[in-house]
Design a protein around this motif. Sequence first.
Motif, PDB file in Angstrom:
ATOM      1  N   UNK A 185       0.822  -1.209   0.000  1.00 42.77           N
ATOM      2  CA  UNK A 185       0.000   0.000   0.000  1.00 42.77           C
ATOM      3  C   UNK A 185       0.860   1.266   0.000  1.00 42.77           C
ATOM      4  N   UNK A 186       1.840   1.335   0.885  1.00 44.31           N
ATOM      5  CA  UNK A 186       2.703   2.522   0.988  1.00 44.31           C
ATOM      6  C   UNK A 186       3.506   2.710  -0.294  1.00 44.31           C
ATOM      7  N   UNK A 187       4.073   1.643  -0.824  1.00 44.50           N
ATOM      8  CA  UNK A 187       4.880   1.737  -2.038  1.00 44.50           C
ATOM      9  C   UNK A 187       4.057   2.180  -3.244  1.00 44.50           C
ATOM     10  N   UNK A 188       2.850   1.650  -3.382  1.00 45.89           N
ATOM     11  CA  UNK A 188       2.001   2.014  -4.515  1.00 45.89           C
ATOM     12  C   UNK A 188       1.561   3.463  -4.444  1.00 45.89           C
ATOM     13  N   UNK A 189       1.121   3.898  -3.284  1.00 45.81           N
ATOM     14  CA  UNK A 189       0.671   5.287  -3.134  1.00 45.81           C
ATOM     15  C   UNK A 189       1.819   6.257  -3.369  1.00 45.81           C
ATOM     16  N   UNK A 190       2.990   5.981  -2.802  1.00 46.11           N
ATOM     17  CA  UNK A 190       4.132   6.878  -3.013  1.00 46.11           C
ATOM     18  C   UNK A 190       4.605   6.864  -4.456  1.00 46.11           C
ATOM     19  N   UNK A 191       4.554   5.715  -5.124  1.00 44.13           N
ATOM     20  CA  UNK A 191       4.955   5.655  -6.523  1.00 44.13           C
ATOM     21  C   UNK A 191       4.053   6.522  -7.388  1.00 44.13           C
ATOM     22  N   UNK A 192       2.759   6.468  -7.134  1.00 47.99           N
ATOM     23  CA  UNK A 192       1.816   7.282  -7.915  1.00 47.99           C
ATOM     24  C   UNK A 192       2.015   8.765  -7.619  1.00 47.99           C
ATOM     25  N   UNK A 193       2.161   9.125  -6.345  1.00 46.12           N
ATOM     26  CA  UNK A 193       2.300  10.529  -5.985  1.00 46.12           C
ATOM     27  C   UNK A 193       3.640  11.124  -6.393  1.00 46.12           C
ATOM     28  N   UNK A 194       4.695  10.321  -6.424  1.00 48.63           N
ATOM     29  CA  UNK A 194       6.024  10.837  -6.720  1.00 48.63           C
ATOM     30  C   UNK A 194       6.479  10.587  -8.149  1.00 48.63           C
ATOM     31  N   UNK A 195       5.559  10.252  -9.038  1.00 49.75           N
ATOM     32  CA  UNK A 195       5.913  10.134 -10.443  1.00 49.75           C
ATOM     33  C   UNK A 195       6.320  11.512 -10.953  1.00 49.75           C
ATOM     34  N   UNK A 196       7.551  11.649 -11.511  1.00 52.30           N
ATOM     35  CA  UNK A 196       8.004  12.977 -11.950  1.00 52.30           C
ATOM     36  C   UNK A 196       7.069  13.585 -12.987  1.00 52.30           C
ATOM     37  N   UNK A 197       6.625  14.802 -12.737  1.00 52.20           N
ATOM     38  CA  UNK A 197       5.784  15.524 -13.663  1.00 52.20           C
ATOM     39  C   UNK A 197       4.303  15.377 -13.410  1.00 52.20           C
ATOM     40  N   UNK A 198       3.886  14.410 -12.604  1.00 49.79           N
ATOM     41  CA  UNK A 198       2.453  14.227 -12.365  1.00 49.79           C
ATOM     42  C   UNK A 198       1.923  15.324 -11.450  1.00 49.79           C
TER      43      UNK A 198
END
Length: 70
Positions: free
Chosen positions: A8-21
Amino acid sequence: MADWGAVFVSTVLFILLTPGLLFQVPGHCRYVEFGSLQTSGASILIHSVIYFSLVALFLVALNIHVYFFK
């Protein structure tokens, strides 16, 4: 019962920290750009360091656990 905290933590952070999103550090014209939907090698490196730091903080230091029951 499986521990879904890391997933859960990894998925949420990956989505939020995608460069440019949501934001990009460093941007093309400024140091921080918001919603540019563009990326560069430097921003990928910086965002991956931020991602690793936050995942380590949440999973190791704060010991986040999420359990789902049937």
